[in-house]
Design a protein around this motif. Sequence first.
Motif, PDB file in Angstrom:
ATOM      1  N   ALA A   1      39.801  41.681  25.469  1.00 52.03           N
ATOM      2  CA  ALA A   1      39.088  40.458  25.077  1.00 52.03           C
ATOM      3  C   ALA A   1      37.850  40.773  24.236  1.00 52.03           C
ATOM      4  O   ALA A   1      37.137  41.746  24.502  1.00 52.03           O
ATOM      5  N   LEU A   2      37.600  39.941  23.239  1.00 50.92           N
ATOM      6  CA  LEU A   2      36.447  40.125  22.353  1.00 50.92           C
ATOM      7  C   LEU A   2      35.139  39.751  23.043  1.00 50.92           C
ATOM      8  O   LEU A   2      34.092  40.305  22.712  1.00 50.92           O
ATOM      9  N   ASN A   3      35.190  38.846  23.984  1.00 49.00           N
ATOM     10  CA  ASN A   3      33.989  38.434  24.723  1.00 49.00           C
ATOM     11  C   ASN A   3      34.289  38.462  26.220  1.00 49.00           C
ATOM     12  O   ASN A   3      35.417  38.262  26.649  1.00 49.00           O
TER      13      ASN A   3
ATOM     14  N   GLU B   1      22.725  61.175  38.291  1.00 46.32           N
ATOM     15  CA  GLU B   1      21.458  60.476  38.539  1.00 46.32           C
ATOM     16  C   GLU B   1      21.354  59.225  37.685  1.00 46.32           C
ATOM     17  O   GLU B   1      20.576  58.340  37.979  1.00 46.32           O
ATOM     18  N   HIS B   2      22.121  59.177  36.619  1.00 50.97           N
ATOM     19  CA  HIS B   2      22.278  57.962  35.829  1.00 50.97           C
ATOM     20  C   HIS B   2      23.473  58.158  34.896  1.00 50.97           C
ATOM     21  O   HIS B   2      24.082  59.226  34.864  1.00 50.97           O
ATOM     22  N   TYR B   3      23.807  57.094  34.176  1.00 49.70           N
ATOM     23  CA  TYR B   3      24.949  57.121  33.260  1.00 49.70           C
ATOM     24  C   TYR B   3      24.495  56.676  31.874  1.00 49.70           C
ATOM     25  O   TYR B   3      23.516  55.951  31.732  1.00 49.70           O
ATOM     26  N   THR B   4      25.254  57.082  30.884  1.00 54.13           N
ATOM     27  CA  THR B   4      25.119  56.528  29.543  1.00 54.13           C
ATOM     28  C   THR B   4      26.494  56.033  29.130  1.00 54.13           C
ATOM     29  O   THR B   4      27.484  56.762  29.271  1.00 54.13           O
ATOM     30  N   VAL B   5      26.542  54.810  28.655  1.00 55.80           N
ATOM     31  CA  VAL B   5      27.778  54.242  28.123  1.00 55.80           C
ATOM     32  C   VAL B   5      27.652  54.255  26.603  1.00 55.80           C
ATOM     33  O   VAL B   5      26.659  53.766  26.057  1.00 55.80           O
ATOM     34  N   GLU B   6      28.645  54.843  25.951  1.00 52.04           N
ATOM     35  CA  GLU B   6      28.708  54.850  24.491  1.00 52.04           C
ATOM     36  C   GLU B   6      29.988  54.123  24.083  1.00 52.04           C
ATOM     37  O   GLU B   6      31.086  54.537  24.464  1.00 52.04           O
ATOM     38  N   LEU B   7      29.836  53.045  23.345  1.00 54.73           N
ATOM     39  CA  LEU B   7      30.976  52.253  22.900  1.00 54.73           C
ATOM     40  C   LEU B   7      30.971  52.254  21.381  1.00 54.73           C
ATOM     41  O   LEU B   7      30.046  51.736  20.756  1.00 54.73           O
ATOM     42  N   GLU B   8      32.000  52.867  20.803  1.00 55.14           N
ATOM     43  CA  GLU B   8      32.056  53.014  19.340  1.00 55.14           C
ATOM     44  C   GLU B   8      33.212  52.212  18.777  1.00 55.14           C
ATOM     45  O   GLU B   8      34.343  52.318  19.258  1.00 55.14           O
ATOM     46  N   ASN B   9      32.925  51.416  17.752  1.00 58.46           N
ATOM     47  CA  ASN B   9      33.986  50.796  16.971  1.00 58.46           C
ATOM     48  C   ASN B   9      34.399  51.854  15.957  1.00 58.46           C
ATOM     49  O   ASN B   9      33.664  52.146  15.013  1.00 58.46           O
ATOM     50  N   VAL B  10      35.554  52.465  16.186  1.00 55.55           N
ATOM     51  CA  VAL B  10      36.017  53.576  15.359  1.00 55.55           C
ATOM     52  C   VAL B  10      36.193  53.134  13.914  1.00 55.55           C
ATOM     53  O   VAL B  10      35.794  53.840  12.981  1.00 55.55           O
ATOM     54  N   ASP B  11      36.781  51.959  13.702  1.00 54.35           N
ATOM     55  CA  ASP B  11      37.052  51.479  12.351  1.00 54.35           C
ATOM     56  C   ASP B  11      35.775  51.154  11.578  1.00 54.35           C
ATOM     57  O   ASP B  11      35.653  51.463  10.402  1.00 54.35           O
TER      58      ASP B  11
ATOM     59  N   PRO C   1      27.911  43.075  25.193  1.00 51.60           N
ATOM     60  CA  PRO C   1      27.268  41.865  24.659  1.00 51.60           C
ATOM     61  C   PRO C   1      28.265  40.985  23.897  1.00 51.60           C
ATOM     62  O   PRO C   1      29.168  41.497  23.231  1.00 51.60           O
ATOM     63  N   PRO C   2      28.095  39.658  24.005  1.00 50.57           N
ATOM     64  CA  PRO C   2      28.987  38.742  23.283  1.00 50.57           C
ATOM     65  C   PRO C   2      28.986  39.052  21.787  1.00 50.57           C
ATOM     66  O   PRO C   2      27.970  39.414  21.210  1.00 50.57           O
ATOM     67  N   ASN C   3      30.154  38.931  21.193  1.00 48.92           N
ATOM     68  CA  ASN C   3      30.362  39.095  19.744  1.00 48.92           C
ATOM     69  C   ASN C   3      30.137  40.524  19.251  1.00 48.92           C
ATOM     70  O   ASN C   3      30.045  40.732  18.049  1.00 48.92           O
ATOM     71  N   TRP C   4      30.023  41.512  20.143  1.00 43.58           N
ATOM     72  CA  TRP C   4      29.855  42.891  19.677  1.00 43.58           C
ATOM     73  C   TRP C   4      31.196  43.511  19.322  1.00 43.58           C
ATOM     74  O   TRP C   4      31.315  44.233  18.338  1.00 43.58           O
ATOM     75  N   LEU C   5      32.220  43.252  20.131  1.00 43.42           N
ATOM     76  CA  LEU C   5      33.550  43.796  19.842  1.00 43.42           C
ATOM     77  C   LEU C   5      34.166  43.044  18.671  1.00 43.42           C
ATOM     78  O   LEU C   5      34.054  41.823  18.569  1.00 43.42           O
ATOM     79  N   LEU C   6      34.798  43.796  17.778  1.00 43.50           N
ATOM     80  CA  LEU C   6      35.458  43.212  16.607  1.00 43.50           C
ATOM     81  C   LEU C   6      36.960  43.181  16.852  1.00 43.50           C
ATOM     82  O   LEU C   6      37.538  44.126  17.387  1.00 43.50           O
ATOM     83  N   GLY C   7      37.595  42.088  16.440  1.00 39.45           N
ATOM     84  CA  GLY C   7      39.006  41.874  16.731  1.00 39.45           C
ATOM     85  C   GLY C   7      39.968  42.795  16.016  1.00 39.45           C
ATOM     86  O   GLY C   7      39.767  43.160  14.859  1.00 39.45           O
ATOM     87  N   GLY C   8      41.026  43.194  16.743  1.00 40.15           N
ATOM     88  CA  GLY C   8      42.102  43.986  16.182  1.00 40.15           C
ATOM     89  C   GLY C   8      41.690  45.384  15.754  1.00 40.15           C
ATOM     90  O   GLY C   8      42.309  45.954  14.859  1.00 40.15           O
ATOM     91  N   GLN C   9      40.678  45.944  16.395  1.00 37.95           N
ATOM     92  CA  GLN C   9      40.191  47.260  15.976  1.00 37.95           C
ATOM     93  C   GLN C   9      40.171  48.235  17.150  1.00 37.95           C
ATOM     94  O   GLN C   9      40.077  47.840  18.307  1.00 37.95           O
ATOM     95  N   GLU C  10      40.224  49.531  16.799  1.00 35.03           N
ATOM     96  CA  GLU C  10      40.190  50.576  17.812  1.00 35.03           C
ATOM     97  C   GLU C  10      38.745  50.872  18.207  1.00 35.03           C
ATOM     98  O   GLU C  10      37.860  50.948  17.347  1.00 35.03           O
ATOM     99  N   HIS C  11      38.535  51.038  19.501  1.00 39.13           N
ATOM    100  CA  HIS C  11      37.216  51.366  20.049  1.00 39.13           C
ATOM    101  C   HIS C  11      37.331  52.606  20.928  1.00 39.13           C
ATOM    102  O   HIS C  11      38.344  52.796  21.605  1.00 39.13           O
TER     103      HIS C  11
END
Length: 187
Positions: A108-110, A123-133, A152-162
């Motif tokens: 889902a995009l949102n 002791e903590h985490y880091t999340v890295e989310l990359e839009n490959v395209d 966050p809303p509207n951060w993911l782009l449709g039909g793309q690899e992450h």
Amino acid sequence: ATDQDAELLFVVDPGLEIKTVSITGPERHRQVVNVSGTARPTIGIGKFTIETAEPSLAAVKAEYPAGEYDVVVTTLDNKRYVGHAELSHEMPEAPAIDAPLAGAGDVALNGTVISWQPAAGAEHYTVELENVDAGITLKADIPAGETSFSVPPNWLLGGQEHALNVLAISGNGNVTGTEVFFTTATP
């Protein structure tokens, strides 16, 4: 953890104008880093990072034994500073990602929530989310008690690899990461 490889990072940031840096391993006779500026430096190096290649964890541990490393910095005005850094071989456990799963399509995009299992030693985490395209990355630091992150809303782009990488970071600075790839729904 996903790729079964490891790397060692040397980060030098003394807040000085550096002319040379030398790092010697626990054996005291083996220099592992030797960096100098130009032959006639007039502007010093401020900060730098050196990363090793990414062989197996066993190879990195064999080449760089645990223990105290000596760091010697010479400044442009020929002052010498000595410091020490402790390298530990104790690693946090790799986080197991629950969502989205590796290879998932139509994410889902949102409203997407990234989640993972707690990792021992983190002791903590880091999340890295990359839009490959698109070549854009979102990074978030997450406290140890949390095991999810709402994209966050509207951060993911449709039909793309992450690419999603969840990093468990221990108190000694060592990091173990798990990476998955997924594709978002087409709008």
